[in-house]
Design a protein around this motif. Structure first.
Motif, short mmCIF file in Angstrom:
data_model
loop_
_atom_site.label_atom_id
_atom_site.label_comp_id
_atom_site.label_asym_id
_atom_site.label_seq_id
_atom_site.Cartn_x
_atom_site.Cartn_y
_atom_site.Cartn_z
N THR A 177 4.96 5.57 -7.65
CA THR A 177 4.40 6.70 -6.90
C THR A 177 2.96 6.95 -7.28
O THR A 177 2.10 7.19 -6.41
N LEU A 178 2.65 6.89 -8.57
CA LEU A 178 1.26 7.06 -9.01
C LEU A 178 0.37 5.98 -8.41
O LEU A 178 -0.72 6.28 -7.90
N ALA A 179 0.82 4.74 -8.43
CA ALA A 179 0.01 3.65 -7.89
C ALA A 179 -0.25 3.86 -6.40
O ALA A 179 -1.40 3.75 -5.94
N ASP A 180 0.79 4.17 -5.64
CA ASP A 180 0.63 4.38 -4.20
C ASP A 180 -0.30 5.56 -3.92
O ASP A 180 -1.21 5.45 -3.09
N THR A 181 -0.11 6.65 -4.64
CA THR A 181 -0.94 7.84 -4.44
C THR A 181 -2.40 7.55 -4.76
O THR A 181 -3.31 7.94 -4.01
N ALA A 182 -2.65 6.84 -5.85
CA ALA A 182 -4.03 6.52 -6.23
C ALA A 182 -4.69 5.63 -5.18
O ALA A 182 -5.87 5.82 -4.84
N MET A 183 -3.93 4.68 -4.63
CA MET A 183 -4.52 3.81 -3.62
C MET A 183 -4.77 4.56 -2.31
O MET A 183 -5.76 4.29 -1.63
N VAL A 184 -3.91 5.52 -1.97
CA VAL A 184 -4.16 6.35 -0.79
C VAL A 184 -5.44 7.17 -0.98
O VAL A 184 -6.29 7.25 -0.09
N ILE A 185 -5.59 7.77 -2.16
CA ILE A 185 -6.82 8.54 -2.44
C ILE A 185 -8.04 7.62 -2.39
O ILE A 185 -9.10 8.01 -1.88
N ALA A 186 -7.91 6.39 -2.87
CA ALA A 186 -9.02 5.43 -2.77
C ALA A 186 -9.37 5.16 -1.31
O ALA A 186 -10.55 5.06 -0.97
N ARG A 233 -0.32 10.02 -21.46
CA ARG A 233 -0.69 10.01 -20.03
C ARG A 233 -0.62 8.57 -19.52
O ARG A 233 -0.69 7.62 -20.30
N VAL A 234 -0.56 8.47 -18.21
CA VAL A 234 -0.74 7.17 -17.55
C VAL A 234 -1.96 7.31 -16.65
O VAL A 234 -2.07 8.26 -15.88
N GLU A 235 -2.88 6.35 -16.79
CA GLU A 235 -4.07 6.32 -15.95
C GLU A 235 -3.91 5.19 -14.94
O GLU A 235 -3.45 4.11 -15.28
N CYS A 236 -4.28 5.47 -13.70
CA CYS A 236 -4.21 4.46 -12.64
C CYS A 236 -5.58 4.29 -12.01
O CYS A 236 -6.14 5.25 -11.47
N THR A 237 -6.11 3.08 -12.10
CA THR A 237 -7.38 2.75 -11.48
C THR A 237 -7.09 1.97 -10.20
O THR A 237 -6.55 0.87 -10.26
N ALA A 238 -7.41 2.57 -9.06
CA ALA A 238 -7.17 1.96 -7.76
C ALA A 238 -8.49 1.47 -7.18
O ALA A 238 -9.49 2.20 -7.21
N THR A 239 -8.48 0.27 -6.66
CA THR A 239 -9.68 -0.34 -6.10
C THR A 239 -9.37 -0.89 -4.71
O THR A 239 -8.33 -1.51 -4.51
N GLY A 263 -4.02 2.40 -24.36
CA GLY A 263 -4.89 1.56 -23.56
C GLY A 263 -4.22 0.30 -23.05
O GLY A 263 -4.88 -0.57 -22.47
N LYS A 264 -2.89 0.18 -23.22
CA LYS A 264 -2.18 -1.02 -22.79
C LYS A 264 -1.83 -0.93 -21.30
O LYS A 264 -1.35 0.10 -20.83
N GLU A 265 -2.05 -2.03 -20.59
CA GLU A 265 -1.65 -2.09 -19.19
C GLU A 265 -0.13 -2.13 -19.12
O GLU A 265 0.52 -2.92 -19.81
N VAL A 266 0.42 -1.25 -18.27
CA VAL A 266 1.88 -1.15 -18.14
C VAL A 266 2.38 -1.63 -16.78
O VAL A 266 3.55 -1.99 -16.64
N ALA A 267 1.50 -1.65 -15.78
CA ALA A 267 1.90 -2.12 -14.45
C ALA A 267 0.65 -2.43 -13.64
O ALA A 267 -0.44 -1.91 -13.91
N THR A 268 0.85 -3.27 -12.64
CA THR A 268 -0.17 -3.51 -11.63
C THR A 268 0.51 -3.38 -10.27
O THR A 268 1.73 -3.52 -10.16
#
Length: 134
Positions: A57-66, A94-100, A121-126
């Motif tokens: 959900t975080l990934a999808d939401t971040a990409m929509v905002i992008a 926290r979980v940080e999601c960088t959407a491009t 700082g570890k990547e947990v998902a793409t």
């Protein structure tokens, strides 16, 4: 773009269950966005590990905002494809999601996201997604 404007989009246009994750837009540009969510008991499984549904959900939401950053305003887009790869358990504060945005066409927008657990700082998902522009 002003992240506070994007945060108002979250409050105005997104479903209650998405807002329950407490997403926050930290940074925003016309090519992407960075969102964070706190790791709370509400989204953690046994052992304090964040559920895959919350990460997706975080990934999808971040990409929509992008996508909205690309338009420089809120415009609805429809997720036509979402592919998430879970790399390791997400835990911490926290979980940080960088959407491009990869490519923004007239009918379709292609995006990718990287989710990182903080403070490790570890990547947990793409994730990658395709959005239809109505």
């Amino acid at each position: 773009m002003d992240p506070e404007i994007a945060n108002s989009w979250l409050e105005t246009y997104f479903a209650d269950w998405v807002r329950a994750l407490e997403p926050r837009v930290e940074r925003m540009a016309c090519t992407g966005a960075v969102l964070t969510i706190p790791i709370t008991p509400a989204i953690a499984r046994v052992g304090g590990i964040v559920s895959g549904q919350a990460l997706a959900t975080l990934a999808d939401t971040a990409m929509v905002i992008a996508c909205c950053g690309h338009f420089r305003e809120f415009r609805p887009v429809a997720t036509t494809n979402l592919d998430v790869q879970f790399l390791r358990p997400a835990s911490g504060e926290r979980v940080e999601c960088t959407a491009t945005l990869v490519r923004a066409g007239k009918a379709l927008i292609f995006a990718r996201a990287v989710l990182t657990a903080e403070p490790s700082g570890k990547e947990v998902a793409t994730a990658t997604a395709t959005f239809a522009v109505p």
